[in-house]
Write an enzyme that holds these catalytic residues in place. Structure first.
Site, mmCIF file in Angstrom:
data_model
loop_
_atom_site.group_PDB
_atom_site.id
_atom_site.type_symbol
_atom_site.label_atom_id
_atom_site.label_comp_id
_atom_site.label_asym_id
_atom_site.label_seq_id
_atom_site.Cartn_x
_atom_site.Cartn_y
_atom_site.Cartn_z
ATOM 1 N N ILE A 157 2.405 -7.228 5.206
ATOM 2 C CA ILE A 157 3.406 -6.559 4.380
ATOM 3 C C ILE A 157 3.226 -5.062 4.541
ATOM 4 O O ILE A 157 2.114 -4.550 4.389
ATOM 5 C CB ILE A 157 3.201 -6.914 2.883
ATOM 6 C CG1 ILE A 157 3.160 -8.416 2.683
ATOM 7 C CG2 ILE A 157 4.263 -6.270 2.007
ATOM 8 C CD1 ILE A 157 4.408 -9.128 3.054
ATOM 9 N N CYS A 158 4.300 -4.346 4.834
ATOM 10 C CA CYS A 158 4.221 -2.886 4.927
ATOM 11 C C CYS A 158 3.828 -2.331 3.563
ATOM 12 O O CYS A 158 4.550 -2.495 2.578
ATOM 13 C CB CYS A 158 5.560 -2.308 5.370
ATOM 14 S SG CYS A 158 5.573 -0.501 5.394
ATOM 15 N N VAL A 159 2.684 -1.682 3.495
ATOM 16 C CA VAL A 159 2.157 -1.217 2.219
ATOM 17 C C VAL A 159 3.070 -0.176 1.573
ATOM 18 O O VAL A 159 3.302 -0.216 0.363
ATOM 19 C CB VAL A 159 0.698 -0.712 2.360
ATOM 20 C CG1 VAL A 159 0.619 0.527 3.242
ATOM 21 C CG2 VAL A 159 0.075 -0.455 1.004
#
Length: 128
Positions: A77-79
């Protein structure tokens, strides 16, 4: 062939995430390797453990989790996108002083480096 998938649509409301999930399943059935799925932009909502679909709908969040558990597919997941949209793990919740976390187990907050690595190490990257 080795694949990576990029998902930019939410778990519900558009067809992107469900199409990506069906594609992921088809890859595995056909004997291809799916190394990772990277969730970006609205796609980070696929990792929200507070999602509660209607009883007659497929639970896509848990579907992704099962894909991870059964086939070892990394769910990144893109932080930055996740934090903007309120999807946080325990570490980020503590750092930001939030009351709780909501990242579904099996998903990992990561940077764009995970997407870059997948692009370099896979034969194909398919975006939904």
């Amino acid at each position: 062939m080795r694949f990576a998938i990029v998902v930019t649509g939410p778990a519900y409301g558009t067809q992107q995430a469900s199409s990506a999930f069906q594609f992921a399943q088809a890859l595995i059935v056909e004997g291809h390797e799916l190394s990772s799925v990277f969730f970006y932009r609205e796609g980070v909502y696929n990792a929200n453990q507070l999602t509660s679909p209607a009883s007659d709908e497929f639970d896509l969040v848990r579907g992704w989790q099962q894909l991870n558990a059964q086939h070892g597919v990394a769910l990144n997941i893109c932080v930055a996108a996740a934090l903007r949209r309120g999807v946080v793990d325990e570490t980020e919740a503590g750092r930001l002083g939030l009351a709780s976390s909501n990242l579904q187990p099996g998903f990992t907050l990561s940077g764009l480096g995970a997407l870059a690595e997948a692009s370099l190490t896979c034969d194909r990257v398919v975006q939904f």
